[in-house]
Structures are given as C-alpha cells and as structure tokens.
Design a protein around this motif. Structure first.
Motif: not given
Length: 235
Positions: A168-169, A172-173, A179, A189, A193, A220-221, A224, A228
């Motif tokens: 996911d890290l 999303i980024s 990541a 995190a 982001f 999204k934040r 993320f 984490h």
C-alpha cells in the motif's frame, strides 16, 4: 463465514498466545480469514489491534472500520500464495519510480522536486546501493539492472504481513524509494506522503483547491497512514 456474520454474536474479543504467534478469539472461537486459514498474527500488538477492531463493532459488522483485520487477511490469503508475483509487481515501480521523472517546466516546480526528491535518490544510492537515474519529462529511461535487483531483493525479504503494508505504501505513493525510506525509518509516513504529492500541491497553489481532489487526497493520506500503522504493528 461465521467471523464475518452481519451482526455481532460475541461478547468479547481476546488475544491468545499460540505456538506460531498470536490468535484472536471471539469468545472461545478463533478468528479465521475469509479463505478459512487460521488468523495467526506475528506480534501481540497486531493481535491486540485486531481484537480492538472486533470489540468496537456494534450491531452489524462493518469490515470498512477494520483495516488491521483486512490487512492481516490479505497477508495470509493473498500474499502468502502469491508473494513472488506481488514482489515482482512492486519491484517494477523501481524501473519507473515517481522520483525519477521531473517537470520540464516551470523551473520553480522542477526545483521543488529536486529539493524534495534528490536526497532520497542519494539515500537509495548510498544506503541501498541502488542508484537511479532521473530525467526531465515522462519518456521512460532504463535503470541499471543491478540497482533494480537490489531494490527487488529489499522487497523480497519482507514477510507477508510487512509486504501487505509495504504494497500500500508503494501503490499509494507511486514510489518504491519513498516506501523503502519509510520502511527503513528514513522518512515518516507524513513526510513520504507529502513528497509524493509535490506535483499536486503545486497545481493547487497555482489554480486553487478542488473539493473532490481534496477528498481524494485525504482518503489516500489516511490509507497511507494506516499502512504505516500496520507496518509498525509487525515490529
């Protein structure tokens, strides 16, 4: 699936130490994944977080309010049998990492990207021994295969629970390097982001905020941050 019954049927969730780790019981019934695998967690902290999610349910069970449970289920049901494929998917981000593709104009945006991203590429080159090339524009540039191999190895070494969070890290980024920087404690995190959103924040400064875009970024934040948190529960 009894564990995912539409209404709460248990009085209390508890953590039980088992041979391979920690289990969560709903009264006397151990949790299982949707695929019926035993839900055995690697750390007590993760088990307690999952037990808390189940204890917080009132009335109907809402999986959307149980991110740790969903991540653990994904680790066991999806990543255990497909780990090599997931590692390959994530490693592909190294060949087209967000940090390697810079704005051609305006110069102020390019400078902001360089200030935020160059230190992370330097970190990858020194700490991970994986130097990556950066370019202006969106045309693909080939990276050193040795660097990509090292980034792949860094990903392949993760157990399924860490890999679930790490997936996911990265996704999303849009950056394997960001990541990995979070994984190694190089960035928080929140810092990672924000670095992944330099382009979007620049556009907001120029043209103003869009309500729908702001809602998307907030979601999204939060996702993320939750990834984490799950990663930290693995420790």
């Amino acid at each position: 699936m009894a564990e995912w019954a539409p209404k709460r049927f248990w009085k209390a969730a508890s953590v039980v130490t088992v041979d391979d780790g920690f289990a969560v019981h709903l009264d006397e019934r151990p949790l299982r994944t949707p695929a019926k695998a035993a839900l055995i967690l690697p750390t007590e902290a993760m088990a307690r977080a999952i037990a808390a999610e189940w204890d917080a349910q009132t009335g109907k069970v809402d999986p959307g309010t149980m991110p740790c449970t969903r991540a653990a289920n994904s680790a066991l049901d999806k990543l255990v049998p497909q780990k090599d494929a997931v590692v390959a998917l994530l490693a592909d981000y190294g060949g087209s990492d967000l940090l390697c593709y810079r704005a051609e104009a305006p110069p102020e945006l390019a400078a902001r990207q360089a200030a935020g991203w160059d230190p992370l590429l330097d970190w990858a080159a020194t700490t991970l021994q994986a130097p990556l090339r950066a370019t202006a524009g969106v045309m693909h540039i080939a990276q050193d295969p040795a660097s990509l191999d090292r980034l792949t190895a860094a990903t392949a070494g993760l157990d399924p629970f860490r890999l679930a969070a790490f997936h996911d890290l990265v996704a999303i980024s849009g950056s394997l390097v960001l990541a990995l920087a979070v994984l190694h404690g190089r960035l928080s995190a929140e810092e990672a982001f924000d670095l992944s959103r330099i382009d979007e924040h620049w556009q907001i400064e120029q043209w103003g905020a869009d309500e729908e875009a702001a809602e998307t970024e907030a979601a999204k934040r939060a996702a993320f941050a939750q990834a984490h948190r799950f990663l930290e529960l693995c420790r």
